[in-house]
Scaffold this motif. Structure first.
Motif, mmCIF file in Angstrom:
data_model
loop_
_atom_site.group_PDB
_atom_site.id
_atom_site.type_symbol
_atom_site.label_atom_id
_atom_site.label_comp_id
_atom_site.label_asym_id
_atom_site.label_seq_id
_atom_site.Cartn_x
_atom_site.Cartn_y
_atom_site.Cartn_z
ATOM 1 N N GLU A 1 73.550 6.901 53.621
ATOM 2 C CA GLU A 1 73.061 8.104 52.957
ATOM 3 C C GLU A 1 71.824 8.695 53.632
ATOM 4 N N ALA A 2 71.481 8.230 54.819
ATOM 5 C CA ALA A 2 70.269 8.727 55.483
ATOM 6 C C ALA A 2 70.435 10.194 55.880
ATOM 7 N N ARG A 3 69.370 10.964 55.706
ATOM 8 C CA ARG A 3 69.364 12.377 56.057
ATOM 9 C C ARG A 3 68.796 12.562 57.468
ATOM 10 N N PRO A 4 69.059 13.716 58.102
ATOM 11 C CA PRO A 4 68.581 13.930 59.476
ATOM 12 C C PRO A 4 67.077 13.749 59.633
ATOM 13 N N GLU A 5 66.270 14.202 58.666
ATOM 14 C CA GLU A 5 64.821 14.053 58.796
ATOM 15 C C GLU A 5 64.396 12.589 58.704
ATOM 16 N N GLN A 6 65.167 11.770 58.002
ATOM 17 C CA GLN A 6 64.852 10.349 57.926
ATOM 18 C C GLN A 6 65.214 9.635 59.223
ATOM 19 N N ILE A 7 66.317 10.032 59.838
ATOM 20 C CA ILE A 7 66.667 9.474 61.148
ATOM 21 C C ILE A 7 65.606 9.856 62.177
ATOM 22 N N ARG A 8 65.074 11.066 62.082
ATOM 23 C CA ARG A 8 64.020 11.496 63.001
ATOM 24 C C ARG A 8 62.779 10.626 62.852
ATOM 25 N N ARG A 9 62.451 10.264 61.636
ATOM 26 C CA ARG A 9 61.280 9.413 61.399
ATOM 27 C C ARG A 9 61.480 8.028 62.029
ATOM 28 N N LEU A 10 62.677 7.482 61.894
ATOM 29 C CA LEU A 10 62.964 6.183 62.515
ATOM 30 C C LEU A 10 62.922 6.284 64.039
ATOM 31 N N ALA B 1 62.361 -0.410 54.746
ATOM 32 C CA ALA B 1 62.476 -1.676 55.451
ATOM 33 C C ALA B 1 62.827 -1.458 56.924
ATOM 34 N N ALA B 2 63.720 -0.517 57.203
ATOM 35 C CA ALA B 2 64.087 -0.239 58.587
ATOM 36 C C ALA B 2 62.896 0.284 59.381
ATOM 37 N N GLU B 3 62.117 1.178 58.788
ATOM 38 C CA GLU B 3 60.965 1.724 59.496
ATOM 39 C C GLU B 3 59.918 0.649 59.776
ATOM 40 N N GLN B 4 59.638 -0.202 58.783
ATOM 41 C CA GLN B 4 58.639 -1.251 58.993
ATOM 42 C C GLN B 4 59.118 -2.269 60.023
ATOM 43 N N ALA B 5 60.406 -2.578 60.026
ATOM 44 C CA ALA B 5 60.933 -3.531 60.995
ATOM 45 C C ALA B 5 60.857 -2.968 62.411
ATOM 46 N N ILE B 6 61.184 -1.684 62.579
ATOM 47 C CA ILE B 6 61.108 -1.076 63.911
ATOM 48 C C ILE B 6 59.666 -1.056 64.397
ATOM 49 N N LYS B 7 58.720 -0.741 63.501
ATOM 50 C CA LYS B 7 57.312 -0.747 63.889
ATOM 51 C C LYS B 7 56.830 -2.152 64.251
ATOM 52 N N SER C 1 59.359 6.147 65.232
ATOM 53 C CA SER C 1 58.839 4.787 65.183
ATOM 54 C C SER C 1 59.372 3.943 66.329
ATOM 55 N N ALA C 2 60.624 4.188 66.744
ATOM 56 C CA ALA C 2 61.238 3.382 67.795
ATOM 57 C C ALA C 2 60.645 3.656 69.172
ATOM 58 N N LEU C 3 59.949 4.766 69.352
ATOM 59 C CA LEU C 3 59.385 5.084 70.660
ATOM 60 C C LEU C 3 58.361 4.058 71.116
ATOM 61 N N SER C 4 57.733 3.355 70.176
ATOM 62 C CA SER C 4 56.729 2.352 70.525
ATOM 63 C C SER C 4 57.260 0.928 70.435
ATOM 64 N N SER C 5 58.572 0.760 70.325
ATOM 65 C CA SER C 5 59.176 -0.568 70.214
ATOM 66 C C SER C 5 59.960 -0.889 71.482
ATOM 67 N N ASP C 6 60.104 -2.170 71.775
ATOM 68 C CA ASP C 6 60.913 -2.597 72.918
ATOM 69 C C ASP C 6 62.052 -3.507 72.462
ATOM 70 N N ALA C 7 62.481 -3.335 71.210
ATOM 71 C CA ALA C 7 63.588 -4.114 70.655
ATOM 72 C C ALA C 7 64.711 -3.164 70.281
ATOM 73 N N PRO C 8 65.957 -3.621 70.322
ATOM 74 C CA PRO C 8 67.079 -2.733 69.972
ATOM 75 C C PRO C 8 67.081 -2.396 68.489
ATOM 76 N N ALA C 9 67.474 -1.170 68.192
ATOM 77 C CA ALA C 9 67.574 -0.710 66.809
ATOM 78 C C ALA C 9 68.872 0.062 66.661
ATOM 79 N N PHE C 10 69.769 -0.435 65.821
ATOM 80 C CA PHE C 10 71.082 0.172 65.624
ATOM 81 C C PHE C 10 71.219 0.588 64.170
ATOM 82 N N LEU C 11 71.686 1.810 63.972
ATOM 83 C CA LEU C 11 71.907 2.356 62.645
ATOM 84 C C LEU C 11 73.398 2.570 62.457
ATOM 85 N N MET C 12 73.974 1.909 61.472
ATOM 86 C CA MET C 12 75.390 2.057 61.180
ATOM 87 C C MET C 12 75.578 3.187 60.174
#
Length: 282
Positions: free
Chosen positions: A165-174, A148-154, A177-188
């Motif tokens: 519980e997110a792993r480093p490779e999953q944060i990298r994927r997000l 859901a986070a990845e689709q929302a950022i896209k 995806s955020a490189l092509s977005s112009d909206a804020p994305a915060f991960l708690m």
């Protein structure tokens, strides 16, 4: 090659182009200085924090990690000023020259993915976030929350995702995806996540300070290491009118309670001797 990057002359064979220094000023930075990124940013609402953030605000083409000791306590007080600004900026009608478009702009939503508590709409509305701006995503599993986070950022909407519980490779994927977005994305994330590597270019540790303040430390940023902690005044807007001036400031720590002075010992009661009593005669 390095000397060419610092050459003040125009690019050879391309008359009229600005010097290389001017064209690359927003994309090159020294590790000893704070990055002046060409990517858009969103002011945080805290002057002291903006002064320490690359670009003077939250990045809009990247994910930002907030590491807190307890979810649902500090996030809104830190992020509400920026989110309110982002939402209000969308609500303004677009202008072109002197003409103003009368059509209502298409407002993008704010997705809350796996918040620790059910969103309290009156409280969020008091922070300047109308209920129509919020979408609550209650994912059943960590994998669904990440999807859901990845689709929302896209989709270029603002995202607040609680991902313990997110792993480093999953944060990298997000982050990709955020490189092509112009909206804020915060991960708690929990505090223990600070021991892991992360592709997020901005990571902050947040903990409660004295009174209504927040203590913030920049764990990672594009620039020199941040020393110490920032103390940010973060009284909720709905609470501030109810507080006296003394209550808005940190209260001094109570000193030791003085022990009460010992009560003076009362003199012992004297009992008359039997021989000293008056003898009554019949």
């Amino acid at each position: 090659m390095l000397s060419a990057l610092h050459s003040p002359t125009a690019a050879p064979g391309f008359p009229g182009l600005p010097p290389l220094d001017a064209r690359l000023a927003g994309r090159l930075w020294r590790g000893s200085s704070l990055s002046a990124s060409a990517a858009p940013t969103l002011p945080s609402g805290f002057a002291a924090l903006d002064a320490e953030l690359p670009g003077d605000g939250w990045p809009l083409q990247a994910v930002t990690e907030l590491l807190t000791p307890q979810f649902g306590v500090l996030e809104w007080r830190l992020l509400a000023p920026a989110l309110r600004r982002w939402w209000c900026a969308q609500a303004l009608p677009a202008t072109t020259g002197r003409r103003r478009h009368t059509a209502a702009p298409v407002l993008r939503s704010l997705l809350l993915i796996n918040p620790p508590h059910a969103p309290h709409l009156p409280g969020l509305q008091a922070l300047g976030l109308p209920p129509s701006a919020l979408i609550w995503v209650d994912a059943a599993t960590p994998a669904e929350a990440l999807w859901a986070a990845e689709q929302a950022i896209k989709s270029r909407v603002a995202v607040l995702a609680w991902l313990p519980e997110a792993r480093p490779e999953q944060i990298r994927r997000l982050q990709v995806s955020a490189l092509s977005s112009d909206a804020p994305a915060f991960l708690m994330r929990p505090e223990r996540a600070g021991q892991q590597s992360s592709a997020a270019p901005l990571r902050l540790a947040v903990k409660p300070g004295e009174g209504w303040a927040l203590d913030v430390h920049l764990l990672k940023r594009r620039g020199p290491a941040h020393e110490g902690w920032l103390t940010l005044p973060a009284v909720p807007g709905a609470v501030e009118p109810l507080l006296t001036a003394a209550r808005r400031k940190p209260q001094p720590a109570p000193g030791p309670v003085p022990s009460p002075a010992p009560a003076p010992a009362s003199p012992p009661l004297e009992r008359d001797h039997a021989l000293a009593r008056t003898v009554l005669h019949a």
